[in-house]
Design a protein around this motif. Structure first.
Motif, PDB file in Angstrom:
ATOM      1  N   VAL A  30       0.826  -1.214   0.000  1.00 32.21           N
ATOM      2  CA  VAL A  30       0.000   0.000   0.000  1.00 32.21           C
ATOM      3  C   VAL A  30       0.860   1.263   0.000  1.00 32.21           C
ATOM      4  O   VAL A  30       0.617   2.175  -0.806  1.00 32.21           O
ATOM      5  CB  VAL A  30      -1.000  -0.014   1.177  1.00 32.21           C
ATOM      6  N   PRO A  31       1.899   1.358   0.873  1.00 35.72           N
ATOM      7  CA  PRO A  31       2.752   2.549   0.796  1.00 35.72           C
ATOM      8  C   PRO A  31       3.409   2.721  -0.573  1.00 35.72           C
ATOM      9  O   PRO A  31       3.472   3.842  -1.103  1.00 35.72           O
ATOM     10  CB  PRO A  31       3.805   2.307   1.886  1.00 35.72           C
ATOM     11  N   THR A  32       3.894   1.621  -1.148  1.00 35.90           N
ATOM     12  CA  THR A  32       4.534   1.693  -2.465  1.00 35.90           C
ATOM     13  C   THR A  32       3.543   2.171  -3.515  1.00 35.90           C
ATOM     14  O   THR A  32       3.848   3.055  -4.326  1.00 35.90           O
ATOM     15  CB  THR A  32       5.092   0.316  -2.862  1.00 35.90           C
ATOM     16  N   TYR A  33       2.357   1.585  -3.500  1.00 38.33           N
ATOM     17  CA  TYR A  33       1.334   1.938  -4.485  1.00 38.33           C
ATOM     18  C   TYR A  33       0.981   3.415  -4.399  1.00 38.33           C
ATOM     19  O   TYR A  33       0.897   4.106  -5.423  1.00 38.33           O
ATOM     20  CB  TYR A  33       0.096   1.073  -4.256  1.00 38.33           C
ATOM     21  N   TYR A  34       0.771   3.917  -3.194  1.00 39.87           N
ATOM     22  CA  TYR A  34       0.314   5.300  -3.064  1.00 39.87           C
ATOM     23  C   TYR A  34       1.433   6.315  -3.272  1.00 39.87           C
ATOM     24  O   TYR A  34       1.162   7.449  -3.684  1.00 39.87           O
ATOM     25  CB  TYR A  34      -0.418   5.502  -1.742  1.00 39.87           C
ATOM     26  N   VAL A  35       2.667   5.941  -3.019  1.00 39.02           N
ATOM     27  CA  VAL A  35       3.771   6.832  -3.399  1.00 39.02           C
ATOM     28  C   VAL A  35       3.830   6.971  -4.921  1.00 39.02           C
ATOM     29  O   VAL A  35       3.911   8.075  -5.462  1.00 39.02           O
ATOM     30  CB  VAL A  35       5.116   6.301  -2.855  1.00 39.02           C
ATOM     31  N   LEU A  36       3.765   5.847  -5.621  1.00 35.48           N
ATOM     32  CA  LEU A  36       3.902   5.869  -7.078  1.00 35.48           C
ATOM     33  C   LEU A  36       2.678   6.454  -7.768  1.00 35.48           C
ATOM     34  O   LEU A  36       2.804   7.250  -8.705  1.00 35.48           O
ATOM     35  CB  LEU A  36       4.177   4.456  -7.595  1.00 35.48           C
ATOM     36  N   THR A  37       1.487   6.086  -7.323  1.00 28.45           N
ATOM     37  CA  THR A  37       0.293   6.571  -8.021  1.00 28.45           C
ATOM     38  C   THR A  37      -0.006   8.042  -7.731  1.00 28.45           C
ATOM     39  O   THR A  37      -0.533   8.741  -8.603  1.00 28.45           O
ATOM     40  CB  THR A  37      -0.949   5.726  -7.674  1.00 28.45           C
ATOM     41  N   THR A  38       0.317   8.514  -6.533  1.00 30.34           N
ATOM     42  CA  THR A  38       0.124   9.945  -6.277  1.00 30.34           C
ATOM     43  C   THR A  38       1.117  10.775  -7.075  1.00 30.34           C
ATOM     44  O   THR A  38       0.787  11.874  -7.544  1.00 30.34           O
ATOM     45  CB  THR A  38       0.225  10.280  -4.778  1.00 30.34           C
ATOM     46  N   ARG A  69       8.870  -1.570  -5.723  1.00 25.87           N
ATOM     47  CA  ARG A  69       8.018  -2.131  -6.777  1.00 25.87           C
ATOM     48  C   ARG A  69       8.743  -3.254  -7.513  1.00 25.87           C
ATOM     49  O   ARG A  69       8.137  -4.286  -7.828  1.00 25.87           O
ATOM     50  CB  ARG A  69       7.594  -1.056  -7.770  1.00 25.87           C
ATOM     51  N   ARG A  70      10.004  -3.067  -7.773  1.00 24.41           N
ATOM     52  CA  ARG A  70      10.786  -4.108  -8.456  1.00 24.41           C
ATOM     53  C   ARG A  70      10.842  -5.376  -7.611  1.00 24.41           C
ATOM     54  O   ARG A  70      10.700  -6.486  -8.145  1.00 24.41           O
ATOM     55  CB  ARG A  70      12.188  -3.573  -8.749  1.00 24.41           C
ATOM     56  N   LEU A  71      11.024  -5.247  -6.299  1.00 26.44           N
ATOM     57  CA  LEU A  71      11.058  -6.419  -5.423  1.00 26.44           C
ATOM     58  C   LEU A  71       9.716  -7.153  -5.449  1.00 26.44           C
ATOM     59  O   LEU A  71       9.675  -8.388  -5.531  1.00 26.44           O
ATOM     60  CB  LEU A  71      11.389  -5.997  -3.989  1.00 26.44           C
ATOM     61  N   ASN A  74      -1.748  -4.024  -9.700  1.00 32.22           N
ATOM     62  CA  ASN A  74      -1.402  -2.730 -10.286  1.00 32.22           C
ATOM     63  C   ASN A  74       0.099  -2.491 -10.262  1.00 32.22           C
ATOM     64  O   ASN A  74       0.682  -1.997 -11.232  1.00 32.22           O
ATOM     65  CB  ASN A  74      -2.101  -1.603  -9.519  1.00 32.22           C
ATOM     66  N   ILE A  75       0.722  -2.813  -9.145  1.00 29.32           N
ATOM     67  CA  ILE A  75       2.161  -2.609  -9.002  1.00 29.32           C
ATOM     68  C   ILE A  75       2.931  -3.455 -10.011  1.00 29.32           C
ATOM     69  O   ILE A  75       3.909  -3.004 -10.601  1.00 29.32           O
ATOM     70  CB  ILE A  75       2.609  -2.940  -7.564  1.00 29.32           C
TER      71      ILE A  75
END
Length: 228
Positions: A56-64, A132-134, A182-183
């Motif tokens: 969730v943190p990764t997704y929201y950093v990238l999508t925002t 995201r790569r991991l 999505n990621i």
């Protein structure tokens, strides 16, 4: 279309099912669905996925960050809504964006602008790309041995419209199981499972390797018929 008699290797993410935040009824129905798949000859096994809490943190950093960048053009001059109350160039930008975007969109634009700013770009956005790569590598590793990955769609049932609007963090955490697709850029689908004792529905998510949409849709139909 997928042969309904085909047998598959199906993984489910151990960390999702053992998560303390997963509703007990949803967990019970999930295990019941697994047993029904096994009874039909499918191989179903738990696999470890150590990055659940990071998704969730990764997704929201990238999508925002994407929201901030992509929506910059909607300024009332080049694209998008233009305020009728604007009187000069500056007020055109400010009022058009203030009036044209809803609360959640504004929140994401501001978060994205922050993570892309000069002082925080490496601390947030660059790090998000690495995580995201991991996540992507681990997911692809699972697909080397399995045809599909199953998870609950959400930790709880659907919530009433607007129920979590005052707490965006709680609202974002509802995405903890679904942002993986999505990621990673892979197809996924949610199918209905049952109605909770609270009267609200919940589902199961199925993920498959990229470019396997036809196989995913066919299997989801098979699973829906099996558990309905």
């Amino acid at each position: 279309l997928l042969n309904s008699s085909a047998k598959f290797k199906i993984a489910y993410l151990k960390e999702c099912i053992e998560n303390d935040g997963l509703d007990a009824e949803i967990k019970k129905h999930f295990y019941s669905s697994i047993e029904k798949l096994r009874s039909q000859g499918h191989e179903v096994a738990a696999v470890e996925f150590p990055y659940l809490d990071h998704m969730v943190p990764t997704y929201y950093v990238l999508t925002t960050a994407e929201a901030s960048s992509n929506l910059a053009r909607y300024d009332g001059v080049h694209y998008g809504y233009q305020s009728k109350r604007a009187t000069d160039v500056e007020s055109t930008y400010v009022k058009s964006r203030t009036e044209g975007f809803g609360t959640e969109v504004k929140r994401r634009i501001m978060l994205g602008t922050f993570v892309l700013s000069a002082g925080y770009y490496d601390a947030y956005y660059t790090k998000g790309l690495k995580v995201r790569r991991l996540i992507k590598n681990k997911t692809e590793e699972i697909f080397k041995g399995y045809d599909f990955i199953l998870t609950p769609t959400t930790p709880g049932t659907a919530f009433e419209f607007g129920a979590n609007s005052a707490d965006p963090v709680k609202m974002y955490l509802e995405d903890i199981f679904t942002v993986q697709a999505n990621i990673c850029g892979i197809p996924a689908i949610s199918i209905p499972v049952s109605v909770h004792s609270n009267g609200l529905p919940f589902g199961i998510q199925i993920m498959s390797p990229k470019f396997s949409e036809a196989k995913l849709l066919a299997f989801s139909k098979t699973l829906e018929q099996l558990i309905s």
